[in-house]
Design a protein around this motif. Structure first.
Motif, PDB file in Angstrom:
ATOM      1  N   ILE A 128       0.838  -1.207   0.000  1.00 32.48           N
ATOM      2  CA  ILE A 128       0.000   0.000   0.000  1.00 32.48           C
ATOM      3  C   ILE A 128       0.867   1.248   0.000  1.00 32.48           C
ATOM      4  N   LEU A 129       1.940   1.219   0.811  1.00 37.01           N
ATOM      5  CA  LEU A 129       2.864   2.359   0.889  1.00 37.01           C
ATOM      6  C   LEU A 129       3.515   2.617  -0.464  1.00 37.01           C
ATOM      7  N   ALA A 130       3.986   1.547  -1.104  1.00 36.31           N
ATOM      8  CA  ALA A 130       4.616   1.707  -2.416  1.00 36.31           C
ATOM      9  C   ALA A 130       3.623   2.223  -3.447  1.00 36.31           C
ATOM     10  N   THR A 131       2.369   1.790  -3.367  1.00 36.51           N
ATOM     11  CA  THR A 131       1.342   2.255  -4.302  1.00 36.51           C
ATOM     12  C   THR A 131       1.073   3.740  -4.119  1.00 36.51           C
ATOM     13  N   TYR A 132       0.941   4.180  -2.867  1.00 39.65           N
ATOM     14  CA  TYR A 132       0.700   5.593  -2.594  1.00 39.65           C
ATOM     15  C   TYR A 132       1.845   6.478  -3.098  1.00 39.65           C
ATOM     16  N   SER A 133       3.069   5.933  -3.112  1.00 40.31           N
ATOM     17  CA  SER A 133       4.224   6.758  -3.489  1.00 40.31           C
ATOM     18  C   SER A 133       4.165   7.205  -4.947  1.00 40.31           C
ATOM     19  N   PHE A 134       3.329   6.554  -5.755  1.00 38.71           N
ATOM     20  CA  PHE A 134       3.196   6.944  -7.165  1.00 38.71           C
ATOM     21  C   PHE A 134       1.965   7.818  -7.409  1.00 38.71           C
ATOM     22  N   TRP A 135       1.181   8.062  -6.367  1.00 38.62           N
ATOM     23  CA  TRP A 135      -0.022   8.864  -6.534  1.00 38.62           C
ATOM     24  C   TRP A 135       0.313  10.350  -6.581  1.00 38.62           C
ATOM     25  N   LEU A 136      -0.680  11.146  -6.927  1.00 44.48           N
ATOM     26  CA  LEU A 136      -0.536  12.597  -7.019  1.00 44.48           C
ATOM     27  C   LEU A 136      -1.317  13.279  -5.907  1.00 44.48           C
ATOM     28  N   LYS A 137      -0.754  14.330  -5.376  1.00 42.26           N
ATOM     29  CA  LYS A 137      -1.474  15.132  -4.383  1.00 42.26           C
ATOM     30  C   LYS A 137      -2.233  16.228  -5.104  1.00 42.26           C
ATOM     31  N   LYS A 138      -3.535  16.242  -4.926  1.00 43.54           N
ATOM     32  CA  LYS A 138      -4.381  17.307  -5.464  1.00 43.54           C
ATOM     33  C   LYS A 138      -5.240  17.810  -4.325  1.00 43.54           C
ATOM     34  N   TYR A 139      -5.026  19.053  -3.946  1.00 40.66           N
ATOM     35  CA  TYR A 139      -5.709  19.637  -2.794  1.00 40.66           C
ATOM     36  C   TYR A 139      -7.227  19.444  -2.924  1.00 40.66           C
ATOM     37  N   PRO A 140      -7.875  18.986  -1.842  1.00 41.49           N
ATOM     38  CA  PRO A 140      -7.345  18.764  -0.496  1.00 41.49           C
ATOM     39  C   PRO A 140      -6.947  17.319  -0.221  1.00 41.49           C
ATOM     40  N   THR A 141      -6.908  16.466  -1.251  1.00 42.63           N
ATOM     41  CA  THR A 141      -6.572  15.065  -1.020  1.00 42.63           C
ATOM     42  C   THR A 141      -5.576  14.635  -2.094  1.00 42.63           C
ATOM     43  N   PHE A 142      -5.562  13.363  -2.459  1.00 42.37           N
ATOM     44  CA  PHE A 142      -4.650  12.857  -3.482  1.00 42.37           C
ATOM     45  C   PHE A 142      -5.412  11.853  -4.340  1.00 42.37           C
ATOM     46  N   VAL A 143      -4.903  11.668  -5.560  1.00 42.67           N
ATOM     47  CA  VAL A 143      -5.612  10.839  -6.532  1.00 42.67           C
ATOM     48  C   VAL A 143      -4.680   9.748  -7.051  1.00 42.67           C
ATOM     49  N   PRO A 144      -5.254   8.591  -7.436  1.00 40.40           N
ATOM     50  CA  PRO A 144      -4.421   7.514  -7.977  1.00 40.40           C
ATOM     51  C   PRO A 144      -3.755   7.934  -9.283  1.00 40.40           C
ATOM     52  N   ALA A 145      -2.509   7.507  -9.454  1.00 36.24           N
ATOM     53  CA  ALA A 145      -1.762   7.782 -10.675  1.00 36.24           C
ATOM     54  C   ALA A 145      -0.539   6.880 -10.681  1.00 36.24           C
ATOM     55  N   PHE A 146       0.151   6.860 -11.791  1.00 36.54           N
ATOM     56  CA  PHE A 146       1.431   6.147 -11.858  1.00 36.54           C
ATOM     57  C   PHE A 146       2.451   7.100 -12.467  1.00 36.54           C
ATOM     58  N   GLN A 147       3.202   7.748 -11.623  1.00 35.17           N
ATOM     59  CA  GLN A 147       4.221   8.704 -12.054  1.00 35.17           C
ATOM     60  C   GLN A 147       5.324   8.734 -10.990  1.00 35.17           C
ATOM     61  N   PHE A 148       6.467   9.256 -11.382  1.00 41.71           N
ATOM     62  CA  PHE A 148       7.643   9.262 -10.504  1.00 41.71           C
ATOM     63  C   PHE A 148       7.959  10.678  -9.996  1.00 41.71           C
ATOM     64  N   GLY A 149       6.945  11.540 -10.016  1.00 40.84           N
ATOM     65  CA  GLY A 149       7.168  12.916  -9.593  1.00 40.84           C
ATOM     66  C   GLY A 149       7.574  13.037  -8.131  1.00 40.84           C
ATOM     67  N   ASN A 150       7.009  12.195  -7.277  1.00 39.03           N
ATOM     68  CA  ASN A 150       7.359  12.261  -5.858  1.00 39.03           C
ATOM     69  C   ASN A 150       8.826  11.900  -5.630  1.00 39.03           C
ATOM     70  N   TYR A 151       9.292  10.862  -6.306  1.00 40.85           N
ATOM     71  CA  TYR A 151      10.699  10.471  -6.169  1.00 40.85           C
ATOM     72  C   TYR A 151      11.614  11.521  -6.787  1.00 40.85           C
ATOM     73  N   LEU A 152      11.169  12.109  -7.894  1.00 42.50           N
ATOM     74  CA  LEU A 152      11.962  13.164  -8.529  1.00 42.50           C
ATOM     75  C   LEU A 152      12.092  14.357  -7.596  1.00 42.50           C
ATOM     76  N   THR A 153      11.017  14.677  -6.881  1.00 37.33           N
ATOM     77  CA  THR A 153      11.059  15.772  -5.913  1.00 37.33           C
ATOM     78  C   THR A 153      12.065  15.496  -4.801  1.00 37.33           C
ATOM     79  N   LEU A 154      12.094  14.269  -4.329  1.00 33.72           N
ATOM     80  CA  LEU A 154      12.991  13.918  -3.219  1.00 33.72           C
ATOM     81  C   LEU A 154      14.453  14.101  -3.583  1.00 33.72           C
TER      82      LEU A 154
END
Length: 288
Positions: free
Chosen positions: A31-57
Motif C-alpha cells: 500500500i505504501l509503495a502504491t501511494y508513493s506513485f499517486w498525485l497530491k491534489k488539494y485537499p486530497t490525493f488521486v491515484p496515478a502512476f508517475q515518478f514525480g514524488n521520487y523526482l522531488t525527493l
C-alpha cells in the motif's frame, strides 16, 4: 485426507507466522509503495502512476539535505557506540574475572531497555539543558559563569542521546562474538611471538567482526528511523527523515510524498542490512 492430516501441524506452525507477515508487513508495504506513485491534489490525493514524488525527493535540496543529515547522524551514533561498546565488551570478556561483577556490569547496560524510551530521551534533555546537571557542574567548577545553551538543540545532543539509547544493541552482539572466541587462539598467537596489541588486531578484532557488523546494523537502522530524540533535543536544524515523514502524513497531508520518503528509507535500511549480512558471512568464512 491422510496427507493433509500429516502435514497439518507443519501448515499450522508455518502458516500462522506467514499469514502475519503477509497481513501486517507485505500488504502495508505494498500500500505504501502504491501511494508513493499517486498525485497530491488539494485537499486530497488521486491515484496515478508517475515518478514525480521520487523526482522531488532527489532534486529538492531540502529533502536531500535531510537524507544526508540522517545518514550522517546515524553513522556518528554507530561510531560513538562502537568506540564505547567494544572496550566495555572486551573488558567484560577478558579482564573481568568475577562472574558476578561481569553479570552486574552487563545488566547495567541492558537494564535501560526496560525503561520507557521517551523517558530515556527526556533524561538527556534535562541533563543538557540550561538548568541541567552539566551546566550546573560547569558553573560549580568555575568553567562558565552563566548557563550555556550550546549543549542542547543541535546535532551533538542528538548523537549523545541516540548513542545512550541504542548502545545496548552494540554491546550485546560484540560481547557475544568476543565470548565465542576460543581462549587458546590468543595463547597460540602469544606462543608465535605476537604481543598483546598485535594479537588483539590480528586475532580478536577479525574474529569479533560478526558482532561488530550485527551491532552496526542494529544501531544504524534504529537511529536512522528515530524521530522522538530529534524532536526532543534536535532543535530547528535537527529534523531527520522520520520527522519529515511524520509531517507529510500529518500536518502536510501529502501521503504520496510521505510514502515515497518511506520507500527510500526502507531501501536504505535494507541496503545496510544486506551489507551487514555480507560482512558477517565474510568474517565468519575468514574473509577478515
Amino acid at each position: 485426507m491422510s496427507a493433509l492430516r500429516r502435514h497439518l501441524p507443519a501448515v499450522l506452525v508455518l502458516g500462522i507466522p506467514l499469514a502475519w507477515i503477509v497481513l501486517f508487513m507485505l500488504v502495508p508495504y505494498g500500500i505504501l509503495a502504491t501511494y508513493s506513485f499517486w498525485l497530491k491534489k488539494y485537499p486530497t490525493f488521486v491515484p496515478a502512476f508517475q515518478f514525480g514524488n521520487y523526482l522531488t525527493l532527489f532534486t529538492d535540496p531540502q529533502y536531500v539535505l535531510v537524507l544526508l543529515r540522517t545518514i550522517k547522524i546515524s553513522l556518528l551514533v554507530c561510531l560513538a557506540s562502537l568506540l564505547l561498546a567494544y572496550p566495555f565488551a572486551w573488558f567484560l570478556v577478558y579482564r573481568c574475572r568475577s562472574a558476578q561483577i561481569r553479570t552486574w556490569l552487563y545488566m547495567a547496560v541492558i537494564a535501560p531497555l526496560w525503561i520507557s524510551y521517551l523517558l530515556r530521551a527526556y533524561i538527556w534533555k534535562t541533563i543538557l539543558g540550561t538548568e541541567g546537571v552539566l551546566n550546573s557542574f560547569l558553573i560549580w567548577a568555575g568553567i562558565i559563569e552563566t548557563p550555556s545553551s550550546i549543549f542542547l538543540y543541535n546535532q551533538f545532543s542528538m548523537v549523545v542521546t541516540l548513542t545512550y539509547i541504542f548502545i545496548p544493541f552494540m554491546v550485546m552482539p560484540i560481547y557475544t562474538a568476543l565470548e565465542k572466541i576460543p581462549a587458546n587462539l590468543n595463547e597460540a598467537s602469544a606462543d608465535l611471538g605476537l604481543g598483546p596489541w598485535r594479537s588483539f588486531w590480528r586475532v580478536t578484532v577479525p574474529l569479533s567482526m560478526p558482532g561488530v557488523a550485527a551491532g552496526f546494523t542494529l544501531t544504524f537502522c534504529l537511529s536512522f528511523g528515530d524521530f522522538v530524540a530529534p524532536f526532543l533535543v534536535g532543535g530547528p536544524d535537527g529534523n531527520l527523515i522520520a520527522n519529515v515523514i511524520t509531517t507529510q502524513f500529518g500536518s502536510a497531508l501529502n501521503w504520496p510524498l510521505g510514502s515515497a520518503l518511506s520507500v527510500v528509507m526502507l531501501v536504505v535500511v535494507l541496503g545496510v542490512v544486506s551489507l551487514g549480512e555480507r560482512v558477517e558471512r565474510r568474517s565468519a568464512a575468514g574473509g577478515f
